[in-house]
Scaffold this motif. Structure first.
Motif, short mmCIF file in Angstrom:
data_model
loop_
_atom_site.label_atom_id
_atom_site.label_comp_id
_atom_site.label_asym_id
_atom_site.label_seq_id
_atom_site.Cartn_x
_atom_site.Cartn_y
_atom_site.Cartn_z
N TYR A 95 12.97 -7.66 -5.94
CA TYR A 95 11.74 -8.07 -5.27
C TYR A 95 10.57 -7.98 -6.24
CZ TYR A 95 14.37 -7.04 -0.98
OH TYR A 95 15.30 -7.00 0.04
N CYS A 96 9.68 -8.96 -6.18
CA CYS A 96 8.42 -8.79 -6.89
C CYS A 96 7.35 -8.36 -5.89
CB CYS A 96 8.00 -10.04 -7.65
SG CYS A 96 7.50 -11.43 -6.63
N ALA A 97 6.34 -7.68 -6.39
CA ALA A 97 5.30 -7.12 -5.55
C ALA A 97 3.96 -7.20 -6.27
CB ALA A 97 5.62 -5.68 -5.20
N ALA A 98 2.88 -7.24 -5.48
CA ALA A 98 1.54 -7.38 -6.04
C ALA A 98 0.60 -6.34 -5.44
CB ALA A 98 1.00 -8.78 -5.76
N LYS A 99 -0.25 -5.79 -6.29
CA LYS A 99 -1.24 -4.81 -5.86
C LYS A 99 -2.58 -5.16 -6.50
CE LYS A 99 -2.56 0.05 -6.27
NZ LYS A 99 -2.21 1.38 -6.79
N PRO A 100 -3.67 -5.17 -5.72
CA PRO A 100 -4.97 -5.47 -6.31
C PRO A 100 -5.32 -4.47 -7.41
CG PRO A 100 -5.10 -5.50 -3.92
CD PRO A 100 -3.75 -4.93 -4.27
N PHE A 101 -5.63 -5.00 -8.59
CA PHE A 101 -5.99 -4.16 -9.73
C PHE A 101 -4.97 -3.05 -9.97
CE2 PHE A 101 -9.75 -6.45 -10.49
CZ PHE A 101 -10.30 -6.76 -9.26
N GLY A 102 -3.71 -3.41 -9.77
CA GLY A 102 -2.65 -2.44 -9.95
C GLY A 102 -2.47 -2.02 -11.40
N ARG A 103 -1.99 -0.78 -11.55
CA ARG A 103 -1.72 -0.22 -12.88
C ARG A 103 -0.23 -0.27 -13.17
NH1 ARG A 103 -3.32 5.69 -12.24
NH2 ARG A 103 -1.90 5.35 -10.51
#
Length: 125
Positions: A95-103
């Motif tokens: 799975y790919c995943a996204a987080k705002p301004f993720g580190r």
């Protein structure tokens, strides 16, 4: 509605390679850290690798270190997961995943806001 769309999974023999892609056309992509997770049958979802929102840092799990790389192409709103020297233990739904301004150090699934539907990777021995 934000959608992440993975592709590139399949069946491969041990020792082989695969390249997964994840497109996020509805996302302000440059502002998001991106990650890949995987989940094998009967197991919890586990972190594989992440890249931070500014494309300056990457971090991978010890289990895949040296065998996988991740890159992002902001113009195409796409991230890639290159997996080499695959072993049967790599068999899972990825799975790919996204987080705002993720580190790059964000390794917990609950930290991520958006998820793809997953793509199956099967490594035969």
């Amino acid at each position: 509605q934000v959608q992440l769309v993975e592709s590139g999974g399949g069946l491969v023999q041990a020792g082989g390679s695969l390249r997964l892609s994840c497109a996020a056309p509805g996302l302000t992509f440059r502002n998001y850290g991106m990650a890949w997770f995987r989940q094998a049958p009967g197991k919890e979802r586990e972190f594989v690798i992440a890249i931070n929102w500014s494309d300056s840092l990457k971090h991978s799990a010890d289990s895949v270190k040296g065998r996988v790389t991740m890159s992002r192409e902001n113009a195409k709103k796409t991230v890639y997961l290159q997996m080499n020297s695959l072993v049967p233990e790599d068999t899972a739904v990825y799975y790919c995943a996204a987080k705002p301004f993720g580190r790059a150090q964000d390794t917990t699934p609950t930290e991520y806001l958006y998820w793809g539907q997953g793509t199956q990777v099967t490594v035969s021995s």
